[in-house]
Design an enzyme around this catalytic site. Structure first.
Site, PDB file in Angstrom:
ATOM      1  NE  ARG A 108      -3.850   0.613   1.991  1.00 32.78           N
ATOM      2  CZ  ARG A 108      -5.024   0.659   2.603  1.00 32.78           C
ATOM      3  NH1 ARG A 108      -5.168   1.346   3.717  1.00 32.78           N
ATOM      4  NH2 ARG A 108      -6.057   0.000   2.125  1.00 32.78           N
ATOM      5  CG  HIS A 136      -8.231  -0.726  -2.187  1.00 33.77           C
ATOM      6  ND1 HIS A 136      -7.643  -1.950  -1.913  1.00 33.77           N
ATOM      7  CD2 HIS A 136      -8.628  -0.232  -0.980  1.00 33.77           C
ATOM      8  CE1 HIS A 136      -7.687  -2.163  -0.610  1.00 33.77           C
ATOM      9  NE2 HIS A 136      -8.275  -1.144  -0.028  1.00 33.77           N
TER      10      HIS A 136
HETATM   11  C1  NCD Z   1     -10.196   2.352   1.934  1.00 32.22           C
HETATM   12  C2  NCD Z   1      -8.805   2.717   1.433  1.00 32.22           C
HETATM   13  O1  NCD Z   1      -7.833   2.622   2.165  1.00 32.22           O
HETATM   14  O2  NCD Z   1      -8.756   3.090   0.282  1.00 32.22           O
HETATM   15  N1  NCD Z   1     -10.216   1.580   3.089  1.00 32.22           N
HETATM   16  C3  NCD Z   1      -9.999   0.249   3.039  1.00 32.22           C
HETATM   17  O3  NCD Z   1      -9.092  -0.248   2.400  1.00 32.22           O
HETATM   18  N2  NCD Z   1     -10.872  -0.520   3.701  1.00 32.22           N
HETATM   19  C4  NCD Z   1     -11.083   3.509   2.005  1.00 32.22           C
HETATM   20  C5  NCD Z   1     -10.750   4.642   2.928  1.00 32.22           C
HETATM   21  O4  NCD Z   1      -9.647   4.774   3.424  1.00 32.22           O
HETATM   22  O5  NCD Z   1     -11.656   5.460   3.127  1.00 32.22           O
END
Ligand code: NCD
Length: 318
Positions: A108, A136
Site C-alpha cells: 500500500r 484498490h
Molecule cells: C479504503 C482505502 O484505504 O482506500 N479503506 C480500506 O481499504 N478498507 C477507504 C478509505 O480509506 O476510506
C-alpha cells in the site's frame, strides 16, 4: 486456467472470467474461515511480505490473516521503523526485500502508480493493497463477492457509489469492476468531489442523493478522504451530512431491499448515520470485512499457482 495474471495491480487488467475465478475460489475460503480449524496449505513454504506505507486496519489485518491461514510465512514490514524513514527510496527498499526471495509482496502506498513501478523491479507476485487515488483491487473484489452473496448475482444491478469519488481508489476499482460485469453504475457526489472525465467510464452522474438513489439495488458509501484534500472541498461536515450523508430517509428512495455498503473506516454522522450502519437488515458492512479475508486468500492462492507454474516451466527450460 482462468486466472492468468502475474500480479494483482488493478481491476483494469482483469477479464470478467478472472474476476469470476477469484469470487468462486473465495466462496470456498468463506466456508474454511467459518470453521474452528482454519488452516489451508495453498501458500505452504511461501514467504509473504506486507509493506504498508499508509495507515490500514482492515486491509493489512486481512492480508496477514489470509496468508497465515494458507500456511505462508508472513512478515509485516513496519515502515515507521524502517530505512524508509532514513531516506531510502521505494525502489531501494523493494530491491532489498527482493533479495530475501519473497514470493508475495503486498503493498500500500500513497502515490498512484507506485505499486506498478515496484512490480516491474521484483521477481515475486505483487498485490496492490491501495495506491493513492488509483486502484484498490482486492476491495472491489470483496465488494463484488459481498454483493453477489446478498443479491445472488453480480450483473444487471444498479449500484450507487456516493461521496468522495474524487479521492477514492475504492470508487475507481469498483467502477471498473462493476462496468466489466455489466452493471449500471451511478456516482453521486457534490461537484467538487466528482472527478472530471469520469463520465467516460459509462456511468451516470448525480449531485442529488434522492435522485441518484432511486431504485438502486446497492448503495456504496465512501469516506471523506481528508488526508488527500488540500483545500476546502465541502462547506462543513454538518452541511455535507445534511445533503450527502446516508440516513433512513434518503435510503427510502432506493429499492426496498437495497443493501448498504462502506469500505471502512467509517465517519459516523459525516457520510453515514451510525444506526443505519449498524442495521443488520440493511447494512452488509461487517460481511464486507469477512469477505475481505476470503478474497485475499483466493487472490494470493491464484497468484501463487501462476508463480509456481512459471518457475516450474523455467526450471525445465520451457
Ligand atoms: C479504503 C482505502 O484505504 O482506500 N479503506 C480500506 O481499504 N478498507 C477507504 C478509505 O480509506 O476510506
Amino acid at each position: 486456467m482462468t486466472f492468468r495474471a502475474r500480479h494483482l495491480l488493478g481491476i483494469e487488467h482483469l477479464e470478467p472470467e478472472e474476476i469470476r475465478a477469484v469470487l468462486d475460489l473465495a466462496e470456498t475460503y468463506v466456508d474454511l474461515n467459518r470453521r474452528t480449524v482454519k488452516s489451508g496449505d495453498a501458500l505452504q513454504g511461501l514467504t509473504q511480505i506486507n509493506m504498508f506505507f499508509e495507515a490500514s486496519t482492515r486491509t493489512q489485518a486481512s492480508f496477514e490473516l489470509a496468508g497465515k491461514r494458507l500456511g505462508a510465512d508472513v512478515m509485516n514490514m513496519s515502515v515507521a521503523q524502517s530505512s524508509v524513514k532514513k531516506g531510502e527510496t521505494l525502489i531501494d527498499t523493494a530491491l532489498t526485500l527482493n533479495a530475501m526471495h519473497p514470493d508475495l509482496l503486498v503493498v500500500r502506498h500513497p502515490s498512484s502508480g507506485a505499486v506498478n513501478l515496484l512490480a516491474s523491479k521484483v521477481n515475486c507476485a505483487v498485490l496492490n493493497a491501495g495506491d493513492g487515488r488509483h486502484e484498490h483491487p482486492t476491495q472491489a473484489l470483496l465488494d463484488a463477492l459481498t454483493i453477489r452473496r446478498a443479491k445472488g448475482r453480480i450483473q444487471r444491478l444498479t449500484v450507487a457509489i456516493c461521496g468522495d469519488i474524487a479521492h477514492s481508489r475504492v470508487a475507481r476499482s469498483n467502477l471498473i469492476l462493476l462496468g466489466k460485469m455489466e452493471n449500471r453504475v451511478r456516482l453521486i457526489a457534490p461537484p467538487t468531489l466528482m472527478p472530471s472525465g469520469v463520465a467516460d467510464f459509462g456511468c451516470e452522474l448525480y449531485d442529488d442523493m434522492r435522485e441518484g438513489l432511486k431504485d438502486a439495488d446497492v448503495v456504496m458509501m465512501l469516506r471523506l478522504q481528508k488526508e488527500r484534500m488540500d483545500g476546502g472541498f465541502i462547506p462543513s461536515e454538518r452541511e455535507y451530512y445534511h445533503r450527502f450523508g446516508l440516513d433512513a430517509e434518503k435510503l427510502s428512495f432506493a429499492k426496498e431491499d437495497a443493501i448498504v455498503m462502506h469500505p471502512g473506516p467509517m465517519n459516523r454522522g459525516v457520510e453515514i448515520d451510525g444506526d443505519l450502519a449498524d442495521d443488520i437488515n440493511r447494512s452488509v458492512i461487517q460481511e464486507q470485512v469477512e469477505m475481505g479475508v476470503a478474497v485475499r486468500m483466493a487472490c494470493m492462492d491464484l497468484l501463487a499457482r501462476n508463480l509456481r507454474a512459471e518457475r516450474g516451466a523455467r526450471a525445465v527450460g520451457v
